[in-house]
Design a protein around this motif. Sequence first.
Motif, PDB file in Angstrom:
ATOM      1  N   VAL A 116       0.794  -0.965   0.110  1.00 54.32           N
ATOM      2  CA  VAL A 116      -0.106   0.037  -0.001  1.00 54.32           C
ATOM      3  C   VAL A 116       0.946   1.103  -0.219  1.00 54.32           C
ATOM      4  N   VAL A 117       1.939   1.204   0.824  1.00 48.74           N
ATOM      5  CA  VAL A 117       2.799   2.422   0.618  1.00 48.74           C
ATOM      6  C   VAL A 117       3.394   2.654  -0.372  1.00 48.74           C
ATOM      7  N   VAL A 118       4.023   1.544  -0.940  1.00 43.91           N
ATOM      8  CA  VAL A 118       4.850   1.819  -2.318  1.00 43.91           C
ATOM      9  C   VAL A 118       3.760   2.266  -3.314  1.00 43.91           C
ATOM     10  N   ARG A 119       2.670   1.830  -3.472  1.00 45.72           N
ATOM     11  CA  ARG A 119       1.595   1.985  -4.277  1.00 45.72           C
ATOM     12  C   ARG A 119       1.095   3.760  -4.478  1.00 45.72           C
ATOM     13  N   ARG A 120       1.119   4.190  -2.910  1.00 45.53           N
ATOM     14  CA  ARG A 120       0.817   5.621  -2.635  1.00 45.53           C
ATOM     15  C   ARG A 120       1.790   6.435  -3.151  1.00 45.53           C
ATOM     16  N   TRP A 121       3.138   6.012  -2.721  1.00 42.60           N
ATOM     17  CA  TRP A 121       4.374   6.816  -3.128  1.00 42.60           C
ATOM     18  C   TRP A 121       4.470   6.944  -4.687  1.00 42.60           C
ATOM     19  N   SER A 122       4.484   5.860  -5.377  1.00 46.42           N
ATOM     20  CA  SER A 122       4.436   5.954  -6.797  1.00 46.42           C
ATOM     21  C   SER A 122       3.386   6.758  -7.683  1.00 46.42           C
ATOM     22  N   SER A 123       1.859   6.590  -7.210  1.00 47.63           N
ATOM     23  CA  SER A 123       0.876   7.381  -7.556  1.00 47.63           C
ATOM     24  C   SER A 123       1.242   8.989  -7.237  1.00 47.63           C
ATOM     25  N   ALA A 124       1.590   9.114  -5.990  1.00 43.02           N
ATOM     26  CA  ALA A 124       1.797  10.457  -5.656  1.00 43.02           C
ATOM     27  C   ALA A 124       2.905  11.309  -6.696  1.00 43.02           C
ATOM     28  N   GLY A 125       4.079  10.247  -6.959  1.00 38.84           N
ATOM     29  CA  GLY A 125       5.230  10.869  -7.969  1.00 38.84           C
ATOM     30  C   GLY A 125       4.552  11.053  -9.285  1.00 38.84           C
ATOM     31  N   ARG A 126       3.586  10.161  -9.632  1.00 39.94           N
ATOM     32  CA  ARG A 126       3.033  10.744 -10.884  1.00 39.94           C
ATOM     33  C   ARG A 126       2.183  11.702 -11.302  1.00 39.94           C
ATOM     34  N   ARG A 127       1.219  11.978  -9.983  1.00 39.50           N
ATOM     35  CA  ARG A 127       0.449  13.047 -10.082  1.00 39.50           C
ATOM     36  C   ARG A 127       1.432  14.381  -9.925  1.00 39.50           C
ATOM     37  N   ARG A 128       2.339  14.417  -9.145  1.00 41.26           N
ATOM     38  CA  ARG A 128       3.098  15.755  -9.211  1.00 41.26           C
ATOM     39  C   ARG A 128       4.079  16.080 -10.316  1.00 41.26           C
ATOM     40  N   SER A 129       4.441  14.964 -11.113  1.00 47.93           N
ATOM     41  CA  SER A 129       5.377  15.194 -12.324  1.00 47.93           C
ATOM     42  C   SER A 129       4.523  15.379 -13.533  1.00 47.93           C
ATOM     43  N   GLY A 130       3.132  15.154 -13.412  1.00 51.47           N
ATOM     44  CA  GLY A 130       2.182  15.101 -14.937  1.00 51.47           C
ATOM     45  C   GLY A 130       2.527  14.200 -15.864  1.00 51.47           C
ATOM     46  N   PRO A 131       1.614  14.374 -16.874  1.00 57.87           N
ATOM     47  CA  PRO A 131       2.115  13.127 -18.012  1.00 57.87           C
ATOM     48  C   PRO A 131       3.239  13.651 -18.591  1.00 57.87           C
ATOM     49  N   ARG A 132       4.086  12.936 -18.911  1.00 58.04           N
ATOM     50  CA  ARG A 132       5.249  13.005 -19.603  1.00 58.04           C
ATOM     51  C   ARG A 132       5.682  11.946 -20.652  1.00 58.04           C
ATOM     52  N   GLY A 133       5.095  12.054 -21.786  1.00 58.59           N
ATOM     53  CA  GLY A 133       5.237  11.036 -22.877  1.00 58.59           C
ATOM     54  C   GLY A 133       5.951  11.748 -23.854  1.00 58.59           C
ATOM     55  N   PRO A 134       6.417  10.918 -24.932  1.00 58.00           N
ATOM     56  CA  PRO A 134       7.069  11.356 -26.185  1.00 58.00           C
ATOM     57  C   PRO A 134       6.472  12.640 -26.853  1.00 58.00           C
ATOM     58  N   GLY A 135       5.077  12.695 -26.913  1.00 57.76           N
ATOM     59  CA  GLY A 135       4.358  13.713 -27.751  1.00 57.76           C
ATOM     60  C   GLY A 135       3.874  14.660 -26.794  1.00 57.76           C
ATOM     61  N   SER A 136       4.302  14.718 -25.272  1.00 59.95           N
ATOM     62  CA  SER A 136       3.858  15.950 -24.674  1.00 59.95           C
ATOM     63  C   SER A 136       4.732  17.280 -24.903  1.00 59.95           C
ATOM     64  N   ALA A 137       4.167  18.153 -24.705  1.00 59.68           N
ATOM     65  CA  ALA A 137       4.902  19.480 -24.598  1.00 59.68           C
ATOM     66  C   ALA A 137       5.687  19.916 -23.165  1.00 59.68           C
ATOM     67  N   PRO A 138       6.848  20.620 -23.505  1.00 65.54           N
ATOM     68  CA  PRO A 138       7.445  21.113 -22.139  1.00 65.54           C
ATOM     69  C   PRO A 138       6.519  21.884 -21.403  1.00 65.54           C
ATOM     70  N   PRO A 139       6.740  22.302 -20.049  1.00 63.04           N
ATOM     71  CA  PRO A 139       5.892  22.863 -19.349  1.00 63.04           C
ATOM     72  C   PRO A 139       6.023  24.448 -19.883  1.00 63.04           C
ATOM     73  N   ARG A 140       5.067  25.257 -19.839  1.00 65.09           N
ATOM     74  CA  ARG A 140       5.005  26.618 -20.298  1.00 65.09           C
ATOM     75  C   ARG A 140       5.831  27.640 -19.249  1.00 65.09           C
ATOM     76  N   LEU A 141       6.547  28.410 -19.711  1.00 59.28           N
ATOM     77  CA  LEU A 141       7.252  29.544 -18.804  1.00 59.28           C
ATOM     78  C   LEU A 141       6.677  30.779 -19.036  1.00 59.28           C
ATOM     79  N   ASP A 142       6.466  31.728 -18.104  1.00 61.87           N
ATOM     80  CA  ASP A 142       6.198  32.987 -17.909  1.00 61.87           C
ATOM     81  C   ASP A 142       7.277  33.760 -18.800  1.00 61.87           C
ATOM     82  N   GLU A 143       6.872  35.026 -19.136  1.00 59.28           N
ATOM     83  CA  GLU A 143       7.676  35.898 -19.898  1.00 59.28           C
ATOM     84  C   GLU A 143       8.841  35.985 -18.963  1.00 59.28           C
TER      85      GLU A 143
END
Length: 160
Positions: A116-143
Motif C-alpha cells: 500500500v505504501v509503495v503504491r501511494r508513493w508511486s501514484s503521488a510521484g506521477r501526479r506531481r510530475s504530470g504526464p510526460r510522454g514522447p508527444g507531450s509539450a514541455p511546461p510553459r514558462l512565463d515571460e
Amino acid sequence: MTRNVVWLAALWLLAAAIVPARPALALTETEVAEGLLCYACPGEPLTADRCQGGDQMRAAIRRMIAEGKTKQEILDYFAREFGEDILTYPPKRGFNLVAYVGPFVGLLLGAAVAAVVVRRWSSAGRRRSGPRGPGSAPPRLDEKTRRRIEEELSHLDEEA
C-alpha cells in the motif's frame, strides 16, 4: 512402444497395491527424549543430560515404549506430571499457537502495508510530475522566467 509403457504402468500399480506397506519403525528412546527437558536440570535437553533425574526419565520412557505407548502419549504423560515447561516445543494449541502462527501473520501484514505504501508513493510521484510522454509539450514558462534564462545563457556565452 506405447502399449508396453501402459502395461508396465499397470503392472507397477498392481504390484504397489498388492505388496503390503512396510511396517513403521519401532519408537526409540532418543526420539521421545528429543521432545523433553530434564526436570532436575531446568533448560537441559534430556538427550544431553546425564544426571540422576534424567536417568529416571529415560528409564520411564523405556518402560512406556515397552508397554507400546506412542511418542505423543509419552510426551503427554510427562507434560501432565511436570507441566508443559518440560516439553522442548510448546504444544500447538491455545495461546501457544501465537508462537507458531504469529510470525507468518506479521509477515503477511507487513507485506500488505509495504504494498500500500509503495503504491501511494508511486501514484503521488506521477501526479506531481504530470504526464510526460514522447508527444507531450514541455511546461510553459512565463515571460519573466524566460527572459531571465536567456540573460543567464548570454552571460555564460560571454564568459566562454
